[in-house]
Write a protein that holds these residues in place. Structure first.
Motif, PDB file in Angstrom:
ATOM      1  N   ILE A 189       0.853  -1.186   0.000  1.00  0.00           N
ATOM      2  CA  ILE A 189       0.000   0.000   0.000  1.00  0.00           C
ATOM      3  C   ILE A 189       0.887   1.235   0.000  1.00  0.00           C
ATOM      4  O   ILE A 189       1.727   1.414   0.889  1.00  0.00           O
ATOM      5  CB  ILE A 189      -0.926   0.022   1.224  1.00  0.00           C
ATOM      6  CG1 ILE A 189      -1.720  -1.288   1.323  1.00  0.00           C
ATOM      7  CG2 ILE A 189      -1.864   1.214   1.156  1.00  0.00           C
ATOM      8  CD1 ILE A 189      -2.609  -1.571   0.149  1.00  0.00           C
ATOM      9  N   ARG A 190       0.699   2.089  -0.985  1.00  0.00           N
ATOM     10  CA  ARG A 190       1.485   3.329  -1.052  1.00  0.00           C
ATOM     11  C   ARG A 190       1.219   4.179   0.189  1.00  0.00           C
ATOM     12  O   ARG A 190       0.082   4.359   0.601  1.00  0.00           O
ATOM     13  CB  ARG A 190       1.126   4.123  -2.304  1.00  0.00           C
ATOM     14  CG  ARG A 190       1.588   3.459  -3.593  1.00  0.00           C
ATOM     15  CD  ARG A 190       1.273   4.329  -4.802  1.00  0.00           C
ATOM     16  NE  ARG A 190       1.618   3.661  -6.036  1.00  0.00           N
ATOM     17  CZ  ARG A 190       2.827   3.710  -6.618  1.00  0.00           C
ATOM     18  NH1 ARG A 190       3.785   4.416  -6.040  1.00  0.00           N
ATOM     19  NH2 ARG A 190       3.067   3.070  -7.745  1.00  0.00           N
ATOM     20  N   GLY A 191       2.296   4.694   0.766  1.00  0.00           N
ATOM     21  CA  GLY A 191       2.177   5.463   1.984  1.00  0.00           C
ATOM     22  C   GLY A 191       2.294   4.612   3.231  1.00  0.00           C
ATOM     23  O   GLY A 191       2.432   5.138   4.325  1.00  0.00           O
ATOM     24  N   PRO A 198      14.058   2.366  -3.304  1.00  0.00           N
ATOM     25  CA  PRO A 198      13.281   3.562  -3.668  1.00  0.00           C
ATOM     26  C   PRO A 198      13.816   4.316  -4.879  1.00  0.00           C
ATOM     27  O   PRO A 198      13.044   4.996  -5.556  1.00  0.00           O
ATOM     28  CB  PRO A 198      13.351   4.423  -2.395  1.00  0.00           C
ATOM     29  CG  PRO A 198      14.552   3.929  -1.656  1.00  0.00           C
ATOM     30  CD  PRO A 198      14.662   2.479  -1.972  1.00  0.00           C
ATOM     31  N   LEU A 199      15.101   4.188  -5.170  1.00  0.00           N
ATOM     32  CA  LEU A 199      15.662   4.894  -6.322  1.00  0.00           C
ATOM     33  C   LEU A 199      15.529   4.074  -7.598  1.00  0.00           C
ATOM     34  O   LEU A 199      15.097   4.575  -8.628  1.00  0.00           O
ATOM     35  CB  LEU A 199      17.131   5.243  -6.066  1.00  0.00           C
ATOM     36  CG  LEU A 199      17.398   6.214  -4.917  1.00  0.00           C
ATOM     37  CD1 LEU A 199      18.899   6.453  -4.764  1.00  0.00           C
ATOM     38  CD2 LEU A 199      16.676   7.544  -5.155  1.00  0.00           C
ATOM     39  N   GLY A 200      15.899   2.809  -7.517  1.00  0.00           N
ATOM     40  CA  GLY A 200      15.875   1.968  -8.719  1.00  0.00           C
ATOM     41  C   GLY A 200      14.499   1.450  -9.075  1.00  0.00           C
ATOM     42  O   GLY A 200      14.191   1.263 -10.257  1.00  0.00           O
ATOM     43  N   ASN A 201      13.661   1.216  -8.081  1.00  0.00           N
ATOM     44  CA  ASN A 201      12.347   0.624  -8.340  1.00  0.00           C
ATOM     45  C   ASN A 201      11.325   1.165  -7.333  1.00  0.00           C
ATOM     46  O   ASN A 201      10.879   0.453  -6.431  1.00  0.00           O
ATOM     47  CB  ASN A 201      12.428  -0.905  -8.253  1.00  0.00           C
ATOM     48  CG  ASN A 201      11.250  -1.582  -8.926  1.00  0.00           C
ATOM     49  OD1 ASN A 201      10.350  -0.924  -9.437  1.00  0.00           O
ATOM     50  ND2 ASN A 201      11.253  -2.906  -8.919  1.00  0.00           N
ATOM     51  N   PRO A 202      10.937   2.439  -7.483  1.00  0.00           N
ATOM     52  CA  PRO A 202      10.081   3.080  -6.474  1.00  0.00           C
ATOM     53  C   PRO A 202       8.644   2.581  -6.463  1.00  0.00           C
ATOM     54  O   PRO A 202       7.893   2.911  -5.550  1.00  0.00           O
ATOM     55  CB  PRO A 202      10.141   4.560  -6.874  1.00  0.00           C
ATOM     56  CG  PRO A 202      10.392   4.537  -8.346  1.00  0.00           C
ATOM     57  CD  PRO A 202      11.283   3.360  -8.581  1.00  0.00           C
ATOM     58  N   HIS A 203       8.243   1.805  -7.487  1.00  0.00           N
ATOM     59  CA  HIS A 203       6.855   1.353  -7.574  1.00  0.00           C
ATOM     60  C   HIS A 203       6.655  -0.058  -7.029  1.00  0.00           C
ATOM     61  O   HIS A 203       5.597  -0.651  -7.199  1.00  0.00           O
ATOM     62  CB  HIS A 203       6.366   1.422  -9.027  1.00  0.00           C
ATOM     63  CG  HIS A 203       6.450   2.799  -9.607  1.00  0.00           C
ATOM     64  ND1 HIS A 203       5.706   3.858  -9.129  1.00  0.00           N
ATOM     65  CD2 HIS A 203       7.211   3.304 -10.617  1.00  0.00           C
ATOM     66  CE1 HIS A 203       5.987   4.956  -9.812  1.00  0.00           C
ATOM     67  NE2 HIS A 203       6.905   4.642 -10.714  1.00  0.00           N
ATOM     68  N   CYS A 204       7.694  -0.601  -6.384  1.00  0.00           N
ATOM     69  CA  CYS A 204       7.592  -1.912  -5.754  1.00  0.00           C
ATOM     70  C   CYS A 204       7.990  -1.801  -4.283  1.00  0.00           C
ATOM     71  O   CYS A 204       8.889  -1.039  -3.926  1.00  0.00           O
ATOM     72  CB  CYS A 204       8.502  -2.934  -6.437  1.00  0.00           C
ATOM     73  SG  CYS A 204       7.828  -3.592  -7.980  1.00  0.00           S
ATOM     74  N   GLY A 205       7.319  -2.570  -3.448  1.00  0.00           N
ATOM     75  CA  GLY A 205       7.719  -2.665  -2.049  1.00  0.00           C
ATOM     76  C   GLY A 205       8.837  -3.676  -1.943  1.00  0.00           C
ATOM     77  O   GLY A 205      10.002  -3.366  -2.171  1.00  0.00           O
ATOM     78  N   GLN A 206       8.506  -4.937  -1.602  1.00  0.00           N
ATOM     79  CA  GLN A 206       9.457  -6.029  -1.734  1.00  0.00           C
ATOM     80  C   GLN A 206       9.625  -6.327  -3.231  1.00  0.00           C
ATOM     81  O   GLN A 206       8.789  -5.928  -4.045  1.00  0.00           O
ATOM     82  CB  GLN A 206       8.931  -7.262  -1.004  1.00  0.00           C
ATOM     83  CG  GLN A 206       8.719  -7.064   0.486  1.00  0.00           C
ATOM     84  CD  GLN A 206      10.010  -6.804   1.236  1.00  0.00           C
ATOM     85  OE1 GLN A 206      11.059  -7.360   0.899  1.00  0.00           O
ATOM     86  NE2 GLN A 206       9.949  -5.962   2.261  1.00  0.00           N
ATOM     87  N   PRO A 207      10.699  -6.980  -3.644  1.00  0.00           N
ATOM     88  CA  PRO A 207      10.872  -7.301  -5.065  1.00  0.00           C
ATOM     89  C   PRO A 207       9.656  -8.032  -5.624  1.00  0.00           C
ATOM     90  O   PRO A 207       9.219  -9.054  -5.079  1.00  0.00           O
ATOM     91  CB  PRO A 207      12.118  -8.199  -5.065  1.00  0.00           C
ATOM     92  CG  PRO A 207      12.897  -7.756  -3.879  1.00  0.00           C
ATOM     93  CD  PRO A 207      11.856  -7.407  -2.835  1.00  0.00           C
ATOM     94  N   GLY A 208       9.075  -7.484  -6.692  1.00  0.00           N
ATOM     95  CA  GLY A 208       7.919  -8.091  -7.322  1.00  0.00           C
ATOM     96  C   GLY A 208       6.589  -7.733  -6.690  1.00  0.00           C
ATOM     97  O   GLY A 208       5.532  -8.183  -7.149  1.00  0.00           O
ATOM     98  N   GLN A 209       6.604  -6.914  -5.659  1.00  0.00           N
ATOM     99  CA  GLN A 209       5.374  -6.544  -4.964  1.00  0.00           C
ATOM    100  C   GLN A 209       4.902  -5.166  -5.436  1.00  0.00           C
ATOM    101  O   GLN A 209       5.546  -4.156  -5.200  1.00  0.00           O
ATOM    102  CB  GLN A 209       5.611  -6.508  -3.454  1.00  0.00           C
ATOM    103  CG  GLN A 209       4.371  -6.139  -2.630  1.00  0.00           C
ATOM    104  CD  GLN A 209       4.703  -5.896  -1.165  1.00  0.00           C
ATOM    105  OE1 GLN A 209       5.635  -5.179  -0.850  1.00  0.00           O
ATOM    106  NE2 GLN A 209       3.929  -6.528  -0.291  1.00  0.00           N
ATOM    107  N   ASN A 210       3.779  -5.140  -6.156  1.00  0.00           N
ATOM    108  CA  ASN A 210       3.250  -3.884  -6.666  1.00  0.00           C
ATOM    109  C   ASN A 210       2.758  -3.001  -5.509  1.00  0.00           C
ATOM    110  O   ASN A 210       2.139  -3.489  -4.565  1.00  0.00           O
ATOM    111  CB  ASN A 210       2.099  -4.135  -7.629  1.00  0.00           C
ATOM    112  CG  ASN A 210       2.558  -4.822  -8.891  1.00  0.00           C
ATOM    113  OD1 ASN A 210       3.677  -4.581  -9.350  1.00  0.00           O
ATOM    114  ND2 ASN A 210       1.720  -5.658  -9.463  1.00  0.00           N
ATOM    115  N   LEU A 211       3.016  -1.716  -5.640  1.00  0.00           N
ATOM    116  CA  LEU A 211       2.484  -0.751  -4.664  1.00  0.00           C
ATOM    117  C   LEU A 211       1.198  -0.153  -5.223  1.00  0.00           C
ATOM    118  O   LEU A 211       1.188   0.400  -6.328  1.00  0.00           O
ATOM    119  CB  LEU A 211       3.508   0.357  -4.391  1.00  0.00           C
ATOM    120  CG  LEU A 211       4.754  -0.034  -3.605  1.00  0.00           C
ATOM    121  CD1 LEU A 211       5.653   1.173  -3.391  1.00  0.00           C
ATOM    122  CD2 LEU A 211       4.370  -0.655  -2.274  1.00  0.00           C
ATOM    123  N   LEU A 212       0.115  -0.270  -4.477  1.00  0.00           N
ATOM    124  CA  LEU A 212      -1.195   0.223  -4.909  1.00  0.00           C
ATOM    125  C   LEU A 212      -1.642   1.391  -4.048  1.00  0.00           C
ATOM    126  O   LEU A 212      -1.282   1.498  -2.877  1.00  0.00           O
ATOM    127  CB  LEU A 212      -2.235  -0.917  -4.815  1.00  0.00           C
ATOM    128  CG  LEU A 212      -1.895  -2.223  -5.519  1.00  0.00           C
ATOM    129  CD1 LEU A 212      -3.033  -3.212  -5.356  1.00  0.00           C
ATOM    130  CD2 LEU A 212      -1.601  -1.981  -6.996  1.00  0.00           C
TER     131      LEU A 212
END
Length: 214
Positions: A189-191, A198-212
């Motif tokens: 969950i974003r936030g 956070p720099l290389g892949n800011p849209h994932c939490g854990q590797p492969g985990q989408n942030l919604l």
């Protein structure tokens, strides 16, 4: 999620609507220390962030900070037992109003899993509320539970019909009681969930985990 090693789950039934409502008002009061007022998502997330930061520094977090959390979940029948007006009850979604037993065909609770076979206290309609209490150690948890259920208002209006004790597995930490690694496939969950890169892949939490977005 409270994410505590020590948790108790108390299944409750309203014995007298007026006294039960008085008990709920009591534990909602910010001055009632074992209550629910300090167990907001913001407080829990702030504590968890401090906990993780200490662990990352090589410090045992429990030696520096501890906390206790409380949550009260009320079933549809629980709201009815509290005397909530029908026009307000009608605003709840069908799935919540129907309950799991009525929806057993959709959920696959058939045959040996039919609600008629559910053990106590899980029979359809029995549970009015679930009190979740969590802490960092056994003594803190026991004190918190005792303070919540020994008040005069609780004894006058609420009856405990069952209890489950939740403790972290010592043989497989991070795994739930069936042995599975919990939360592997759930989205972040974003936030709330922080990206591990956070720099290389800011849209994932854990590797492969989408942030919604919430």
């Amino acid at each position: 999620g409270f994410n505590k090693d020590f948790q108790d789950f108390l299944f409750l039934r309203s014995a007298a609507a007026g006294h039960a409502r008085a008990w709920i008002r009591e534990i909602l009061n910010p001055n009632f220390l074992p209550g629910v007022a300090n167990s907001t998502s913001q407080n829990v997330l702030r504590f968890n962030a401090q906990f993780k930061a200490l662990r990352a520094e090589g410090i045992e977090p429990e030696t520096v900070i501890t906390s206790g959390w409380t949550h009260l979940a009320i079933s549809f029948r629980g709201f009815k037992a509290l005397g909530i007006k029908n026009r307000d009850l009608a605003r709840f979604p069908d799935a919540f109003r129907d309950g799991m037993a009525k929806r057993r065909h959709k959920l696959g609770d058939l045959g040996a899993n039919d609600p008629n076979h559910w053990p106590s206290p899980y029979q359809p309609g029995s549970i009015h509320a679930l009190l979740i209490v969590a802490a960092d150690n056994e003594a803190q948890l026991n004190t918190r539970v005792t303070n919540l259920i020994t008040s005069e208002k609780f004894r006058s209006g609420v009856r405990e019909i069952g209890r489950e004790n939740g403790r972290t597995r010592q043989d497989e930490r991070g795994h739930e009681h069936f042995g599975f690694k919990d939360g592997v496939s759930q989205p972040g969950i974003r936030g709330v969930t922080q990206p591990t890169d956070p720099l290389g892949n800011p849209h994932c939490g854990q590797p492969g985990q989408n942030l919604l977005w919430p």
